[in-house]
Design an enzyme around this catalytic site. Structure first.
Site, mmCIF file in Angstrom:
data_model
loop_
_atom_site.group_PDB
_atom_site.id
_atom_site.type_symbol
_atom_site.label_atom_id
_atom_site.label_comp_id
_atom_site.label_asym_id
_atom_site.label_seq_id
_atom_site.Cartn_x
_atom_site.Cartn_y
_atom_site.Cartn_z
ATOM 1 N N HIS A 162 0.850 -1.190 0.000
ATOM 2 C CA HIS A 162 0.000 0.000 0.000
ATOM 3 C C HIS A 162 0.886 1.240 0.000
ATOM 4 O O HIS A 162 1.972 1.235 0.557
ATOM 5 C CB HIS A 162 -0.930 -0.017 1.214
ATOM 6 C CG HIS A 162 -1.798 -1.240 1.232
ATOM 7 N ND1 HIS A 162 -2.886 -1.385 0.412
ATOM 8 C CD2 HIS A 162 -1.703 -2.396 1.935
ATOM 9 C CE1 HIS A 162 -3.438 -2.568 0.616
ATOM 10 N NE2 HIS A 162 -2.735 -3.201 1.541
ATOM 11 N N GLY A 163 0.430 2.280 -0.643
ATOM 12 C CA GLY A 163 1.206 3.511 -0.740
ATOM 13 C C GLY A 163 1.820 3.694 -2.113
ATOM 14 O O GLY A 163 2.520 4.668 -2.361
ATOM 15 N N CYS A 164 1.567 2.752 -3.004
ATOM 16 C CA CYS A 164 2.036 2.843 -4.387
ATOM 17 C C CYS A 164 0.835 3.139 -5.276
ATOM 18 O O CYS A 164 -0.233 2.577 -5.073
ATOM 19 C CB CYS A 164 2.673 1.528 -4.839
ATOM 20 S SG CYS A 164 4.101 1.028 -3.895
ATOM 21 N N GLN A 165 1.029 4.008 -6.264
ATOM 22 C CA GLN A 165 -0.051 4.252 -7.222
ATOM 23 C C GLN A 165 -0.276 3.029 -8.092
ATOM 24 O O GLN A 165 -1.389 2.735 -8.485
ATOM 25 C CB GLN A 165 0.281 5.454 -8.109
ATOM 26 C CG GLN A 165 0.016 6.770 -7.452
ATOM 27 C CD GLN A 165 0.167 7.915 -8.438
ATOM 28 O OE1 GLN A 165 0.876 7.819 -9.425
ATOM 29 N NE2 GLN A 165 -0.512 9.008 -8.147
ATOM 30 N N SER A 166 0.804 2.323 -8.406
ATOM 31 C CA SER A 166 0.721 1.103 -9.208
ATOM 32 C C SER A 166 0.360 -0.062 -8.302
ATOM 33 O O SER A 166 0.481 0.023 -7.080
ATOM 34 C CB SER A 166 2.069 0.811 -9.860
ATOM 35 O OG SER A 166 2.530 1.930 -10.553
#
Length: 138
Positions: free
Chosen positions: A49-53
């Site tokens: 979590h915390g990634c746009q991808s």
């Protein structure tokens, strides 16, 4: 992970790139060298979590206590950055990972200043997740 270079060779190869376009292409190539992630490992438990991808990282301890990392992303650059992180943590125990700071390596590669803010945040999210999981295994 035989197809990936060690830390020192990574740095040498990176500094040999003539410009940032070549460096991005090298990062993408590193991501392409990662082993395929099993489809069943693409699950919420392994999601970063915390990634746009979309990013999945699997961490397992082998019989010798060494952490083996596998992962995948739907974005080529992110998958390449994941490969860079995996190279830096290669052949480490969980305790080694918890205590090893990858940031000086990123500084040597001048990586941070050439990533978009969202990619930098995603990279930090990957590192935090790996270190947090390693802390539970050490």
């Amino acid at each position: 992970m035989a197809a990936l270079p060690d830390k020192e060779k990574l740095l040498r190869n990176f500094t040999r790139c003539a410009n940032w376009e070549e460096k991005y292409l090298y990062i993408i190539e590193l991501g392409q060298r990662l082993a395929e992630l099993n489809p069943q490992d693409r699950n919420p438990q392994n999601t970063i979590h915390g990634c746009q991808s979309q990013v999945w990282i699997v961490m397992r301890r082998n019989a010798n206590g060494i952490i083996e990392l596998q992962g995948d992303s739907d974005a080529a650059i992110v998958k390449g950055l994941m490969a860079v992180v995996f190279i830096l943590y290669h052949q480490m125990t969980a305790q080694d990972i918890v205590h090893f700071d990858v940031r000086p390596w990123f500084e040597k590669m001048a990586l941070a200043q050439h990533l978009t803010p969202s990619r930098s945040q995603g990279l930090e999210a990957m590192i935090r997740a790996i270190r947090a999981k390693a802390a539970t295994l050490s």
